[in-house]
Design an enzyme around this catalytic site. Sequence first.
Site, mmCIF file in Angstrom:
data_model
loop_
_atom_site.group_PDB
_atom_site.id
_atom_site.type_symbol
_atom_site.label_atom_id
_atom_site.label_comp_id
_atom_site.label_asym_id
_atom_site.label_seq_id
_atom_site.Cartn_x
_atom_site.Cartn_y
_atom_site.Cartn_z
ATOM 1 N N GLY A 29 6.920 -0.616 -0.849
ATOM 2 C CA GLY A 29 5.720 -1.302 -1.675
ATOM 3 C C GLY A 29 4.351 -0.469 -1.381
ATOM 4 O O GLY A 29 4.650 0.785 -1.077
ATOM 5 N N ASN A 30 3.376 -0.681 -1.986
ATOM 6 C CA ASN A 30 2.237 0.134 -1.935
ATOM 7 C C ASN A 30 0.845 -0.611 -1.685
ATOM 8 O O ASN A 30 1.057 -1.796 -1.304
ATOM 9 C CB ASN A 30 1.875 0.858 -3.164
ATOM 10 C CG ASN A 30 1.601 -0.077 -4.370
ATOM 11 O OD1 ASN A 30 0.857 -0.638 -4.390
ATOM 12 N ND2 ASN A 30 2.652 -0.063 -5.406
ATOM 13 N N ARG A 31 -0.212 -0.020 -1.323
ATOM 14 C CA ARG A 31 -1.585 -0.594 -0.781
ATOM 15 C C ARG A 31 -2.308 -1.277 -1.875
ATOM 16 O O ARG A 31 -3.434 -1.532 -1.632
ATOM 17 C CB ARG A 31 -2.127 0.234 0.140
ATOM 18 C CG ARG A 31 -1.348 0.686 1.628
ATOM 19 C CD ARG A 31 -2.160 2.023 1.994
ATOM 20 N NE ARG A 31 -3.374 2.112 2.229
ATOM 21 C CZ ARG A 31 -3.968 1.728 3.282
ATOM 22 N NH1 ARG A 31 -3.227 1.502 4.329
ATOM 23 N NH2 ARG A 31 -5.240 1.794 3.636
ATOM 24 N N SER A 32 -1.819 -1.429 -3.048
ATOM 25 C CA SER A 32 -2.723 -1.951 -4.154
ATOM 26 C C SER A 32 -3.066 -3.385 -3.747
ATOM 27 O O SER A 32 -2.296 -4.313 -2.947
ATOM 28 C CB SER A 32 -2.043 -2.016 -5.482
ATOM 29 O OG SER A 32 -2.812 -2.625 -6.364
#
Length: 235
Positions: A29-32
Site C-alpha cells: 500500500g501507500n501513505r495517501s
Amino acid sequence: APSGPLTGRRVVVTAGGTREPLDPVRYLGNRSSGKQGFALAEQAATAGAAVHLIAGITESQPPAGHPNITVERIETAAELQQAVHRRAADADVLIMAAAVADFRPAEYAAAKIKNNNDDAAPTITLSRNPDILAETVQRRTETGTGPAVIIGFAAETGDDRAEPLALAQQKLARKGCDLLVLNRVGENLVFGREDTEIHILASESAQAVLGQDVPVHFAGGKLQAAGVVVDCAAT
Ligand code: C5P
C-alpha cells in the site's frame, strides 16, 4: 439549482491509495490519505459539476450526503483501471489524484505465505501496473472522445525546488495530460496533513487556454488548493 463555472459538467475524481494483495492477509500500500482528492470532489461539486468520486484506500471518510457527489470504492489498481475506463467515457474532466501503485505482486498466493523460522525470507517479484492516466490520454487521442480536461498529479520528493519542477515537467510531457499538479512529499509533508503546497503545470495547449502564468503556485489548505485546481479545470 447550483450554478458555478462547472455547472452541467461531469467530473470524475480518483482519490486515495490502492492496495495490491500479496496473500489473503498482506498487501502493498501507500501513505495517501485521500484528503486532497476528497477536497477536489467537494470543490468541483461546489462549482456546479456532477461529480463521480472513485475512492481507494483512505484514512478519512469520503464526503457523504452531498447531492452532487456519487462515491464508488475500489481497492486495487486493476479495479481503478476498470472504474476509470467506464466513467471517463462521458466525463468532461478527469482528475487523477489517486496514488496508484506502480507495481503489484506478480503472483497472488491463495493461502497465507508461511513463516518458517528456519527458512530464508521469501522474495517478492513485482509486475508493472498499467498507467491509467497515460492510457486515458492515449484513448482520447485515438478515439477523439473522452474528457476534455485530464489532470494528473505528481508527488515528488526533493530538497530544492528546481528539481521537482523539472521532473514534473517531464512527467507532464510523458503522460500527455493537460494539467499536472505537483506536490512535494516527505515524511512530514503533505500525507495526511491539512496543508499542502502545489504547483500546477500546463501543457502548451492548456497554457494557451489558461492565459495565466504557469506554473500556478499555491500554499495553504487542501480545500483551497483544490479550489485553485478546479478553477484551472473550469477555464
Ligand atoms: O508516475 P507517477 O505514479 O508519479 O504518476 C502519478 C500520476 O499518474 C497520478 O495522477 C496518478 O493517479 C497516475 N497514475 C496512474 N496509473 C498508474 C500510476 C500513476 O494513473 N499506474
